[in-house]
Design an enzyme around this catalytic site. Structure first.
Site, short mmCIF file in Angstrom:
data_model
loop_
_atom_site.label_atom_id
_atom_site.label_comp_id
_atom_site.label_asym_id
_atom_site.label_seq_id
_atom_site.Cartn_x
_atom_site.Cartn_y
_atom_site.Cartn_z
N SER A 193 0.88 -1.12 0.06
CA SER A 193 -0.18 -0.20 0.01
C SER A 193 0.94 1.37 0.04
O SER A 193 2.10 1.04 -0.45
CB SER A 193 -0.90 0.05 1.18
OG SER A 193 -1.84 0.68 1.17
N ASN A 194 0.47 2.42 0.47
CA ASN A 194 1.09 3.66 0.25
C ASN A 194 0.60 4.48 1.58
O ASN A 194 -0.46 4.20 2.32
CB ASN A 194 1.03 4.34 -0.82
CG ASN A 194 -0.39 4.59 -1.31
OD1 ASN A 194 -1.10 5.60 -0.94
ND2 ASN A 194 -0.77 4.26 -2.50
N ARG A 195 1.14 5.45 1.56
CA ARG A 195 1.05 6.64 2.67
C ARG A 195 -0.40 7.60 2.52
O ARG A 195 -0.51 8.42 3.32
CB ARG A 195 2.23 7.36 3.07
CG ARG A 195 3.35 6.49 3.41
CD ARG A 195 4.69 7.28 3.59
NE ARG A 195 4.76 8.33 4.34
CZ ARG A 195 5.09 8.32 5.54
NH1 ARG A 195 5.61 6.91 6.06
NH2 ARG A 195 5.06 9.09 6.65
N SER A 196 -1.00 7.40 1.63
CA SER A 196 -2.22 8.29 1.48
C SER A 196 -3.26 8.30 2.58
O SER A 196 -3.54 7.01 3.12
CB SER A 196 -2.86 7.91 0.08
OG SER A 196 -4.21 8.47 -0.02
N ALA A 228 -4.76 7.57 -3.99
CA ALA A 228 -3.35 6.93 -4.53
C ALA A 228 -3.63 5.42 -4.82
O ALA A 228 -3.24 4.69 -4.07
CB ALA A 228 -2.63 7.30 -3.35
#
Ligand code: CTP
Ligand code: CA
Length: 222
Positions: free
Chosen positions: A33-36, A100
């Protein structure tokens, strides 16, 4: 509840907003995943609703309350987000792709937890569909607003994205150390085919309200 008012800049319009990260399963207990945080997308959904739009917010996993008057559809992966967006797209006037979306997902997600064995483990990633580009490619599709998170050459990279995806507008922001993702405030460079404007550093809620004014101005020219 879903309601739209008959007053406001977007009265009578339907808006679909994507927000947050997506999670791409590696196995039943792991994901990429990512930091959004979802803050910008939720602020946009709230701003459109406050201006009278009927808003569908397709959200990845985030820790945020649904804004008043917004219909929220929760999804986890990019493929689920893609499906939810196209399910809700008929009749849409504005599509704002703020999520994101993970560019890649594990090509072969495991049904059982991967056991620790070798010193190295290779993951093969395959490309996810580009939701924004697909919406922008539709004949008679909605006005499209995309975001561009860049770590360098902001204006140049954003204008390349505007043309490559043939979206109507790109809101670009610098990300990286203390900027963009997971922050309370942000600044945006907003570009369209024959113009641009800068929205200075401010809270994401107030940025969203300014951004939708710019959308309204350009939407009438489409
Ligand atoms: N986007 C999307 N679907 C994807 C990837 C991105 O809808 N699979 C949307 C995002 O919501 C955003 C815009 O495309 O509005 C740009 O996302 P960004 O990650 O900045 O651009 P990419 O085209 O993915 O290019 P890159 O990550 O290589 O910079
Ligand atoms: Ca990307």
């Amino acid at each position: 509840m879903l309601y739209s008012s008959n007053t406001g800049l977007f009265a009578g319009q339907k808006v679909v907003v994507t927000a947050g990260p997506t999670r791409e399963a590696v196995d039943p207990v792991r994901f990429i995943s990512n930091r959004s945080s979802g803050k910008m997308g939720f602020a946009l959904a709230e701003a459109f609703a406050a201006e009278g739009a009927k808003v569908v917010l397709v959200s990845g996993p985030v820790n945020m309350a649904t804004p008043a008057g917004v219909q929220r559809v929760d999804v986890v992966s990019a493929l689920q987000m893609h499906e939810a967006v196209f399910d809700h797209l008929p009749g849409t006037d504005v599509f704002a792709g703020c999520a994101a979306v993970a560019d890649y997902r594990p090509g072969n997600p495991q049904q059982q937890k991967i056991k620790k064995a070798e010193q190295q483990l290779e993951l093969t990633l395959v490309k996810n569909p580009d939701i924004l580009a697909e919406v922008a490619a539709l004949d008679d599709g909605p006005f499209t607003l995309g975001f561009a998170a860049e770590t360098r050459k902001l204006a140049e990279n954003a204008r390349i994205k505007l043309v490559r995806k043939s979206v109507d507008m790109i809101a670009a922001n610098l990300v990286g150390e203390n900027r963009g993702f997971d922050m309370e405030g942000n600044a945006l460079l907003v570009l369209w085919s024959d113009g641009e404007t800068e929205l200075p550093m401010q809270s994401k809620k107030s940025l969203a309200r300014e951004l939708i004014q710019v959308v309204a101005e350009q939407q009438v020219r489409k």
